[in-house]
Scaffold this motif. Structure first.
Motif, mmCIF file in Angstrom:
data_model
loop_
_atom_site.group_PDB
_atom_site.id
_atom_site.type_symbol
_atom_site.label_atom_id
_atom_site.label_comp_id
_atom_site.label_asym_id
_atom_site.label_seq_id
_atom_site.Cartn_x
_atom_site.Cartn_y
_atom_site.Cartn_z
ATOM 1 N N TRP A 113 -16.226 -46.336 -10.112
ATOM 2 C CA TRP A 113 -15.227 -46.230 -9.271
ATOM 3 C C TRP A 113 -14.247 -47.468 -9.257
ATOM 4 O O TRP A 113 -13.212 -47.490 -8.499
ATOM 5 C CB TRP A 113 -15.626 -45.914 -7.716
ATOM 6 N N GLU A 116 -10.142 -47.244 -12.380
ATOM 7 C CA GLU A 116 -9.189 -46.486 -11.676
ATOM 8 C C GLU A 116 -9.170 -44.773 -12.354
ATOM 9 O O GLU A 116 -9.340 -43.802 -11.819
ATOM 10 C CB GLU A 116 -7.678 -46.707 -11.828
ATOM 11 N N ASP A 117 -9.538 -44.883 -13.636
ATOM 12 C CA ASP A 117 -9.649 -43.636 -14.322
ATOM 13 C C ASP A 117 -10.852 -42.796 -14.081
ATOM 14 O O ASP A 117 -10.922 -41.680 -13.866
ATOM 15 C CB ASP A 117 -9.359 -43.563 -16.161
ATOM 16 N N ARG A 119 -12.509 -43.274 -11.159
ATOM 17 C CA ARG A 119 -12.462 -43.202 -9.649
ATOM 18 C C ARG A 119 -11.807 -42.045 -9.639
ATOM 19 O O ARG A 119 -12.257 -40.940 -8.628
ATOM 20 C CB ARG A 119 -11.773 -44.177 -9.002
ATOM 21 N N LYS A 120 -10.660 -41.455 -10.364
ATOM 22 C CA LYS A 120 -10.050 -40.347 -9.931
ATOM 23 C C LYS A 120 -10.507 -39.150 -10.198
ATOM 24 O O LYS A 120 -10.423 -37.978 -9.760
ATOM 25 C CB LYS A 120 -8.609 -40.192 -10.945
ATOM 26 N N GLN A 127 -13.435 -41.484 -3.318
ATOM 27 C CA GLN A 127 -12.449 -42.244 -3.770
ATOM 28 C C GLN A 127 -11.932 -43.149 -2.568
ATOM 29 O O GLN A 127 -11.656 -44.556 -2.632
ATOM 30 C CB GLN A 127 -11.205 -41.549 -4.144
#
Lengths: 486, 180, 482
Positions: A113, A116-117, A119-120, A127
């Motif tokens: 997480w 960002e990629d 985490r999405k 999130q």
């Protein structure tokens, strides 16, 4: 009664040597294992920082609990147990280093997480909770609380005039406060340090489980250190009765740990839901980890059960001392098993691939599932018509996700075989990115280094005040303490 | 009952610490104590009397181990040999499922076995009519009983003096009739 | 060798007139005469026990349809009651076993009655699963035994079967533990008895105990090992009860925290019930000197501890349900707190989590009326906890056709209220004929923890300090740190 511990150069020298060994271990793992952003180095750092910080805060917790529970026997060893918290400040600094480095993407421990990629791909709630800033703020909050409040509480417990009713009362208030803060921060911290490494998996008793581990190790350290101090001629007032009681706590916590281990494992094994079992299957698929998982269970449960259940053995300094060493190592292993896999074996860690693999039910079933095995074996035997029947059997018998059933139905058998094959090949395929996932020489070196640092901070704290607080209202009880029964 | 003596001398104390000292002294003098009776477990009494440790807990351990073995083996036999069935895709030898029952049976065997051993060794069973030397030993008196069958009057007098000297609040003879 | 105890500790036996005989008199007294108020209570609760028998008879005669068992959720009532009673049945063994291992001397005043309560509560609990089978005369089918129905065995994978073993073991071991402690006390009653019949009965009950040193030595060894065995046993029982729920994959049930959290809840409700009963017993039988405010305060501390643990577990569950991102789990918890059973959830939260927080403050811990009221609150709260867990997850389960708003039938209610009658009837009988406090155990702490002993030590100190009355003098402690 006012004897103080003298932190001699001889002891310091030994501890420096240990710390140098640890540094070499850290450097070695950093240089020799550059895969996955030096994951071996960072996992070692995390495991040990977390483990020893936990022992430190547990030391304060134990004294606080005893203060509230009016226990008398503990008076003579109170200072030793409390001084375990000396390391917390070092652990705090290391935690901040780990948090900072994670923020700067210098390691991949929290990549799930932190990137960002990735985490999405997580659920919205995850999130939110593992928003890097929110997480970092929590981590800072824990360590600051532990250091600042911990020091204050230890100070309250070491008051010079404890036999004054008012002072005594204040120490109880601080104890209650610490227990509250500890209960909340400890469970959240266990999620934020360890459970979030693989945010797909969660267990509601994780905090309790970590707590039991700290406990065992903290009692083991207390016993060893009391024995060490006695061997140096200190703490003549401490006798086998006090060791016996510490030993009983160590035994009790070992059983408690086993209870929680079993509750967690059994419920997830029984429920057989992919989001639960994937944690275990991943680990059991790595032979060295499977071995250390069962080794930890043997050292933390069977060993205490067979060795320190007996009254005589708890009162025998050599046996209880040896048992303590084993138990410390056993609980180190426990944390190792929780942390070491994902950052080092990225194929199990990579968010996108991982998410997909759960969907495909690669990791759905725990090993030894009869239905699945039969289905796979039948599928391997091929002959399409038979294979169709076999997949039907799989449909019925396998508690799989919907995805798996669809997948199997589509596959008409061959596909199932393929999936299985892919799964076993998995490790070879990703060998290029798999760092060392096992207990090796560097792990042991780093552990030794941390033991050195932990003891250094311990002795440093211990030497600052008399070993026994003369004003303790229960001191006389503690001096006369005799364990009447097992 | 024929071989059992009917003549006893009883010393009664009212404070357990005095009582313990008296026992140490009397044993030091080499006088044989027939029986010791107290209203509650006095800490340090068995040490003072020189009793060896009870082996009851060892018996408990053995009973427990029997329970573990029994439970595990019968469940394994049933689930793998006698009546193998597929329950929800679980293996036929689901060890985690066996743990709870194995644990319960261990405890049950250990507890029941120990209590039975305890009753046998302590001669306890409903309807057993014990010899009661003095009613107050279950209330507030700590008693030492000495067998004086066939002892001379002078010896008994001397023993009485020793007991009184050790702080006994009361010293008296207790003679049972044949059918008591 | 001298018994010593810090003067910071409050006495466990109050009153300067106490000695061993006085202790015997005070405790055995209630078994020798009928107290005022015993008969009216007995009539009321006996009538309720009659209701219990009547409703069970009705169930057996008309079948379990009398419980309205048409939809999944309709089972909720008897499972709730079962878990509630089993939970209450945890305090006795906890007090006698765990507190023994922790050397908490305050247990001596309350362990006997608490253990008795445990046994009666387990009897009540056992009634629900046994009678829910419908054809109770076939209840022995639940035991594994070689039979004539082919090699047909029970399913060792089933948590319900584990329950059978757990509860029967728990009942047996608690009974043994309780009874082995009772034998010496029965002997005390026997040796005081005047009537021949009374003597004969109590001799049978005492198993011919005399109190020889060897007997006591084995007695101590036995209680210790039984305590060591009962401690994990008491945890295992409620753990296995929690497995009944947690092994299934129903949203709201399948969560790993269930075992420790059920255990904490069980201790919590058990202590509350002990308090309710003890506050009555100490008053009715004039045992205020043995079950002191100090005892009550200690129990209240355990209540605030376990209540907070339960509270933390509620929050953890809630949090993880949210965190998991698992829609159905999230709905289950949303539904629990804000769905149509919100009122049950509100009862649970306010009784279990909020109200015990009062006990952080000393004046509340030591106030007997507040304790009494709160102990009943906790029991209500713990009943609702089980109700909430069971009903909210089952009422809206996977099949919309079985959705239902749960309401108990009159038979359901009769059995529940009747079970309280059965419990109280047994407890009243126990109070009337058995010593409600462990006589031998109380005597064994007399020299260390009684007000008399503390006074003696203070006088001795004074003498040694040349007449100086120091801060350790007991009188000051009495007023100050309570």
């Amino acid at each position: 009664m006012t004897e103080r511990f003298e932190f001699t150069d001889g002891i310091k020298k030994t501890l420096y040597i240990l710390m140098v060994v640890g540094l070499v271990g850290l450097l070695g793992s950093f240089i020799l294992y550059p895969e996955n952003q030096h994951s071996r180095f960072w996992t070692n750092l995390l495991i040990n920082s977390y483990f020893f910080t936990g022992i430190g805060i547990f030391g304060i917790f134990f004294v606080a609990a005893n203060t509230l529970g009016y226990s008398g026997w503990i008076s003579v060893v109170k200072r030793v147990v409390m001084s375990l918290s000396g390391f917390v400040v070092v652990g705090a600094v290391l935690t901040l280093v780990i948090v900072g480095a994670s923020y700067a993407h210098l390691h991949n421990l929290y990549d799930h997480w932190m990137i960002e990629d990735h985490r999405k791909l997580l659920d919205v709630t995850k999130q939110t909770f593992y928003n890097p800033t929110f997480w970092a703020a929590r981590m800072v909050l824990y360590v600051v609380l532990w250091v600042v409040l911990g020091n204050r509480v230890v100070k309250a417990f070491s008051a010079k005039n404890m036999n004054d009713k008012a002072v005594y009362k204040w120490s109880k208030l601080w104890a209650a406060l610490w227990i509250l803060v500890f209960a909340v921060t400890e469970s959240f911290a266990s999620w934020d340090y360890v459970m979030c490494i693989d945010p797909h998996w969660y267990s509601t008793l994780f905090g309790w489980y970590n707590f039991a581990s700290y406990g065992c190790a903290a009692f083991a350290f207390s016993i060893l250190l009391v024995l060490f101090l006695k061997s140096r001629g200190y703490l003549a007032q401490v006798n086998e009765n006090h060791i016996h009681d510490l030993g009983k706590f160590m035994f009790g916590f070992s059983i408690f740990w086993t209870y929680l281990w079993f509750s967690q494992f059994m419920l997830q094994w029984y429920g057989n839901m992919p989001e639960d079992t994937n944690y275990w299957v991943k680990r059991f698929n790595v032979p060295t980890l499977k071995f250390t998982i069962f080794l930890a269970l043997a050292l933390n449960f069977l060993f205490p059960l067979l060795v320190i259940l007996k009254r005589g053995n708890k009162r025998n300094y050599k046996i209880i001392g040896f048992a303590s060493v084993v138990i410390i190592f056993g609980h180190y292993l426990d944390f190792f098993n929780m942390v070491a896999l994902e950052p080092n074996a990225v194929e199990t860690h990579h968010a996108a691939k991982h998410e997909a693999s759960i969907q495909k039910a690669d990791y759905t079933l725990l090993a030894e599932n009869k239905g699945a095995k039969e289905a796979v074996a039948a599928a391997e035997a091929v002959a399409t018509t038979e294979a169709v029947a076999a997949t039907d059997a799989a449909k019925e018998e396998v508690h799989a996700t919907e995805a798996h059933v669809e997948h199997a139905a589509e596959a008409h058998g061959e596909h199932a075989t393929e999936a299985h094959g892919e799964h076993t090949e998995g490790h070879g395929e990703h060998a290029a990115v798999t760092s060392y996932v096992g207990l090796g020489i560097f792990e042991l070196m780093v552990l030794a280094g941390f033991v050195g640092a932990f003891l250094f901070m311990f002795f440093n704290t211990l030497s600052k005040e008399p070993l026994i607080n003369e004003s303790d209202p229960y001191l006389k009880e503690s001096l006369r303490h005799h364990v009447e029964y097992a | 009952m024929a071989t059992q003596s009917n003549n006893y001398l009883l010393g009664l104390w009212d404070h357990e610490e005095v009582f313990l000292h008296a026992i140490e002294h009397i044993r030091h003098d080499g006088i044989e104590i027939y029986e010791t009776l107290t209203p509650f477990p006095v800490h340090g009494l068995e040490t003072a009397l020189g009793y060896r440790d009870t082996r009851l807990h060892t018996a408990g351990f053995l009973f427990g181990a029997t329970g573990t073995t029994f439970a595990l083996s019968i469940m394994s036999w049933v689930m793998t040999t006698n009546y193998p069935l597929n329950f929800g895709g679980k293996p036929n030898w689901p060890l985690p499922s066996f743990i709870p029952i194995t644990f319960e049976m261990t405890v049950l065997f250990a507890a029941v076995g120990m209590v039975l051993t305890y009753c046998v060794r302590n001669k306890l069973f409903p309807g057993y009519i014990p010899r009661i030397f003095d009613k107050r030993t279950t209330d507030d008196r700590f008693a030492l009983v000495f067998d004086i069958e066939g002892k001379s009057e002078a010896d008994v007098e001397q023993l009485k003096a020793v007991l009184s000297g050790q702080g006994a609040v009361e010293v008296k003879k207790r003679i049972f009739s044949e059918n008591e | 060798m001298h018994a010593y105890e810090s003067d910071f500790r409050e006495p466990l036996i109050n009153g300067l007139d106490k000695n061993y005989t006085k202790i015997t008199d005070d405790i055995v007294g209630p078994t020798e005469r009928t107290y005022k108020g015993w008969w009216p209570l007995m009539i009321i609760f006996g009538a309720l026990a009659g209701l219990f028998v009547f409703c069970l008879g009705w169930t057996v005669y008309y079948g379990i349809g009398a419980w309205g068992l048409n939809k999944t959720v309709d089972w909720a009532w008897d499972i709730t009651n079962f878990v509630w009673w089993i939970g209450i049945g945890h305090a006795g063994t906890l007090i006698s076993a765990i507190l023994l291992l922790f050397r908490q001397r305050f247990r001596t005043g309350i362990n006997r009655a608490a253990e008795a309560m445990t046994i009666f509560a387990v009897i009540c609990a056992g009634m629900f699963p046994v009678f829910h089978m419908g054809r109770v005369w076939m209840a022995f089918f639940i035991f594994p035994y070689p039979n004539t129905r082919g090699p047909l065995w029970v399913n060792f994978n089933s948590p319900l079967l584990w329950d059978v073993f757990a509860i029967s073991t728990y009942f047996t071991v608690s009974l043994l533990f309780w009874y082995s402690g009772l034998m010496p006390d029965f002997a005390t009653i026997r040796d005081r008895a005047n009537g021949k019949t009374r003597k004969w009965i109590y001799n049978i009950l005492s198993f011919g105990w005399t109190g020889t040193a060897k007997q006591w030595q084995r007695f101590e060894s036995l209680s210790l090992v039984l305590a060591g065995l009962s401690t994990p046993l008491v945890l295992s029982v409620h753990t296995i009860v929690s497995f009944d729920f947690a092994t299934s994959v129903i949203p709201g049930w399948h969560t790993t925290i269930f075992p420790p959290y059920f255990v904490a809840g069980a201790i919590f409700s058990g202590f509350a019930m002990v308090e309710t009963l003890m506050l009555i017993v100490r008053k009715v039988f004039n045992l205020e000197d043995y079950i002191t405010v100090n005892h009550i305060e200690s129990m209240n501390k355990i209540i605030v501890l376990t209540g907070s643990i339960v509270g933390i577990a509620y929050i953890t569950e809630m949090f993880i349900a949210w965190y998991s991102g698992y829609l159905y789990e999230q709905f289950a918890f949303y539904n629990r707190a804000l769905g149509k059973y919100w009122w049950a959830y509100a009862w649970m939260m306010s009784c279990n989590v909020l109200s015990p927080q009062l006990y952080w403050f000393k004046p509340f811990r030591r106030n007997l009326w507040i304790t009494f009221i709160l102990s009943i609150f906790v029991n209500i709260g713990m009943w609702f906890e089980r109700f909430v867990i069971i009903v909210t997850s089952l009422a809206d389960d996977f099949l919309p056709s079985s959705w239902n708003y749960f309401t108990p039938t009159w038979v359901d209610m009769g059995i529940y209220i009747g079970s309280i009658g059965l419990f109280m009837t047994l407890f009243l009988l126990f109070c009337r004929f058995f010593p409600v406090i462990a006589i031998a155990e109380v005597k064994s702490v007399f020299r260390t923890s009684s007000e008399v002993a503390k006074r003696e030590r203070a006088l001795k100190d004074e003498k040694q300090n040349g007449g100086f009355v120091g801060h350790t003098t007991f009188g000051i402690l009495d007023k100050d740190d309570k």
